[in-house]
Scaffold this active site. Structure first.
Site, mmCIF file in Angstrom:
data_model
loop_
_atom_site.group_PDB
_atom_site.id
_atom_site.type_symbol
_atom_site.label_atom_id
_atom_site.label_comp_id
_atom_site.label_asym_id
_atom_site.label_seq_id
_atom_site.Cartn_x
_atom_site.Cartn_y
_atom_site.Cartn_z
ATOM 1 N N GLU A 18 -13.835 11.360 3.282
ATOM 2 C CA GLU A 18 -14.907 11.672 2.342
ATOM 3 C C GLU A 18 -14.279 12.022 1.010
ATOM 4 O O GLU A 18 -13.215 12.646 0.963
ATOM 5 C CB GLU A 18 -15.736 12.892 2.779
ATOM 6 C CG GLU A 18 -16.677 12.637 3.921
ATOM 7 C CD GLU A 18 -16.075 13.085 5.232
ATOM 8 O OE1 GLU A 18 -15.026 13.752 5.181
ATOM 9 O OE2 GLU A 18 -16.634 12.754 6.294
ATOM 10 N N TYR A 48 -8.354 4.569 -3.375
ATOM 11 C CA TYR A 48 -8.784 4.039 -2.067
ATOM 12 C C TYR A 48 -9.281 2.595 -2.188
ATOM 13 O O TYR A 48 -8.974 1.762 -1.339
ATOM 14 C CB TYR A 48 -9.878 4.927 -1.458
ATOM 15 C CG TYR A 48 -9.455 6.364 -1.259
ATOM 16 C CD1 TYR A 48 -8.233 6.679 -0.671
ATOM 17 C CD2 TYR A 48 -10.265 7.421 -1.666
ATOM 18 C CE1 TYR A 48 -7.828 7.993 -0.498
ATOM 19 C CE2 TYR A 48 -9.877 8.749 -1.492
ATOM 20 C CZ TYR A 48 -8.659 9.026 -0.910
ATOM 21 O OH TYR A 48 -8.265 10.318 -0.749
HETATM 22 C C1 LIG Z 1 -5.992 11.214 -6.146
HETATM 23 C C2 LIG Z 1 -4.533 11.545 -6.393
HETATM 24 C C3 LIG Z 1 -3.891 11.950 -5.064
HETATM 25 C C4 LIG Z 1 -3.811 10.292 -6.924
HETATM 26 O O1 LIG Z 1 -2.431 10.566 -7.016
HETATM 27 P P1 LIG Z 1 -1.505 9.938 -8.166
HETATM 28 O O2 LIG Z 1 -0.104 10.226 -7.790
HETATM 29 O O3 LIG Z 1 -1.932 10.358 -9.500
HETATM 30 O O4 LIG Z 1 -1.829 8.383 -7.966
HETATM 31 P P2 LIG Z 1 -0.907 7.137 -8.358
HETATM 32 O O5 LIG Z 1 -0.130 7.396 -9.586
HETATM 33 O O6 LIG Z 1 -0.158 6.700 -7.149
HETATM 34 O O7 LIG Z 1 -2.033 6.057 -8.713
HETATM 35 C C5 LIG Z 1 -2.428 5.066 -7.787
HETATM 36 C C6 LIG Z 1 -3.809 4.556 -8.105
HETATM 37 O O8 LIG Z 1 -4.765 5.622 -8.082
HETATM 38 C C7 LIG Z 1 -5.768 5.396 -9.074
HETATM 39 N N1 LIG Z 1 -5.703 6.484 -10.057
HETATM 40 C C8 LIG Z 1 -4.845 7.520 -10.080
HETATM 41 N N2 LIG Z 1 -5.139 8.356 -11.097
HETATM 42 C C9 LIG Z 1 -6.207 7.831 -11.720
HETATM 43 C C10 LIG Z 1 -6.993 8.247 -12.830
HETATM 44 N N3 LIG Z 1 -6.720 9.373 -13.506
HETATM 45 N N4 LIG Z 1 -8.051 7.487 -13.199
HETATM 46 C C11 LIG Z 1 -8.354 6.352 -12.516
HETATM 47 N N5 LIG Z 1 -7.627 5.897 -11.472
HETATM 48 C C12 LIG Z 1 -6.578 6.639 -11.057
HETATM 49 C C13 LIG Z 1 -5.453 4.032 -9.689
HETATM 50 O O9 LIG Z 1 -6.106 3.058 -8.911
HETATM 51 C C14 LIG Z 1 -3.940 3.931 -9.492
HETATM 52 O O10 LIG Z 1 -3.504 2.613 -9.437
HETATM 53 P P3 LIG Z 1 -2.989 1.890 -10.808
HETATM 54 O O11 LIG Z 1 -1.764 2.667 -11.215
HETATM 55 O O12 LIG Z 1 -2.695 0.496 -10.370
HETATM 56 O O13 LIG Z 1 -4.115 2.028 -11.781
HETATM 57 C C15 LIG Z 1 -4.364 12.676 -7.461
HETATM 58 O O14 LIG Z 1 -5.160 12.354 -8.573
HETATM 59 C C16 LIG Z 1 -4.747 14.067 -6.961
HETATM 60 O O15 LIG Z 1 -3.942 14.777 -6.383
HETATM 61 N N6 LIG Z 1 -5.998 14.469 -7.197
HETATM 62 C C17 LIG Z 1 -6.462 15.806 -6.784
HETATM 63 C C18 LIG Z 1 -6.698 15.871 -5.303
HETATM 64 C C19 LIG Z 1 -7.741 14.866 -4.858
HETATM 65 O O16 LIG Z 1 -8.752 14.674 -5.504
HETATM 66 N N7 LIG Z 1 -7.492 14.231 -3.696
HETATM 67 C C20 LIG Z 1 -8.396 13.273 -3.115
HETATM 68 C C21 LIG Z 1 -9.289 13.954 -2.130
HETATM 69 S S1 LIG Z 1 -10.362 12.800 -1.354
#
Ligand SMILES: CC(C)(COP(=O)(O)OP(=O)(O)OC[C@H]1O[C@@H](n2cnc3c(N)ncnc32)[C@H](O)[C@@H]1OP(=O)(O)O)[C@@H](O)C(=O)NCCC(=O)NCCS
Length: 219
Positions: A148, A160
């Site tokens: 979720e 995702y």
């Molecule tokens: C979601 C989360 C884990 C992503 O981690 P991250 O290390 O920043 O992600 P990555 O650098 O590996 O990015 C991979 C993909 O995620 C998406 N993404 C990551 N940050 C994004 C942003 N700020 N806006 C839009 N897309 C984003 C993109 O699809 C990206 O692929 P791309 O580089 O080809 O565009 C991070 O934002 C986080 O910790 N968020 C807070 C916790 C959370 O919300 N967890 C999810 C609970 S369901």
């Protein structure tokens, strides 16, 4: 990218809780992570770096007498164990960039958490964690992965979607802090040839972009 993925250990809980506090508005207390590590249905991983060490607050000990006390005072004075043959102080831990986990039951792996420290986001670590979760779920014979995510959390949804997850439902007022709806997403037939081929391509692109050499999870 210098970081790699391994299974979460008890010693990681302090940093994992710190990352949890930063990432989620509804805090999961550290005790829950301790329970999770003993829960046979739960599987948690961390993305960490061997080169960077963090020091955790020392537990204050009663002053010791005699030679042991003298050694302890000298250690404290120099504040570093290299004088005594160790490269790092005993309280030093591997630096953790992020963590993730799922519960697995009846062929379904349900992602409970995935989070990266704010200052290390958008550097491919979230993707590294998700690839590792999919690999681990496949290894454990899961058929599908579900989760979720808040409707407002477009960054996570985009991650995702990139990995082939689709929206399969909406849970009204799912989040207790602000009654926000939760989007239910899933990746089905994870063992199938098309899903594995897509994962392979994404892994290759990720590896080229971020210089990751291997995706094995260290145990
Ligand atoms: C979601 C989360 C884990 C992503 O981690 P991250 O290390 O920043 O992600 P990555 O650098 O590996 O990015 C991979 C993909 O995620 C998406 N993404 C990551 N940050 C994004 C942003 N700020 N806006 C839009 N897309 C984003 C993109 O699809 C990206 O692929 P791309 O580089 O080809 O565009 C991070 O934002 C986080 O910790 N968020 C807070 C916790 C959370 O919300 N967890 C999810 C609970 S369901």
């Amino acid at each position: 990218m210098a970081c790699y993925v391994r299974l979460m250990r008890r010693e990681d809980i302090a940093q994992v809780s710190e990352i949890d506090r930063e990432a989620f508005s509804t805090l999961w207390p550290p005790a829950n992570y301790r329970h999770e590590l003993e829960n046979r249905l739960a599987h948690y991983i961390v993305a960490c770096d061997d080169e960077i060490r963090v020091e955790e607050p020392e537990v204050k000990a009663m002053p010791q007498k005699g030679l042991a006390g003298l050694v302890s005072r000298l250690r404290h004075l120099f504040n570093h164990d290299r004088f005594f043959g160790n490269e790092f102080p005993p309280s030093a831990r591997q630096y953790i960039f992020g963590f993730a986990g799922f519960w697995i039951m009846a062929g379904e792996a349900h992602i409970t958490n995935i989070a990266v420290r704010e200052k290390h986001r958008q550097q491919g670590i979230g993707e590294l964690l998700l690839i590792s979760l999919i690999n681990l779920a496949t290894e454990l014979d899961a058929r599908l992965i579900t989760l979720e995510v808040r409707v407002s959390n477009t960054a996570a949804q985009s991650l995702y979607f990139k990995y082939g997850f689709t929206q399969v439902g909406l849970r009204r007022n799912y989040y207790t802090d602000n009654r926000e709806d939760g989007v239910l997403m899933s990746l089905e037939n994870i063992n199938s040839a098309p899903v594995q081929a897509n994962l392979q391509q994404l892994k290759q692109a990720h590896s080229q972009k971020w210089g990751v050499a291997a995706y094995q999870i260290a145990r």
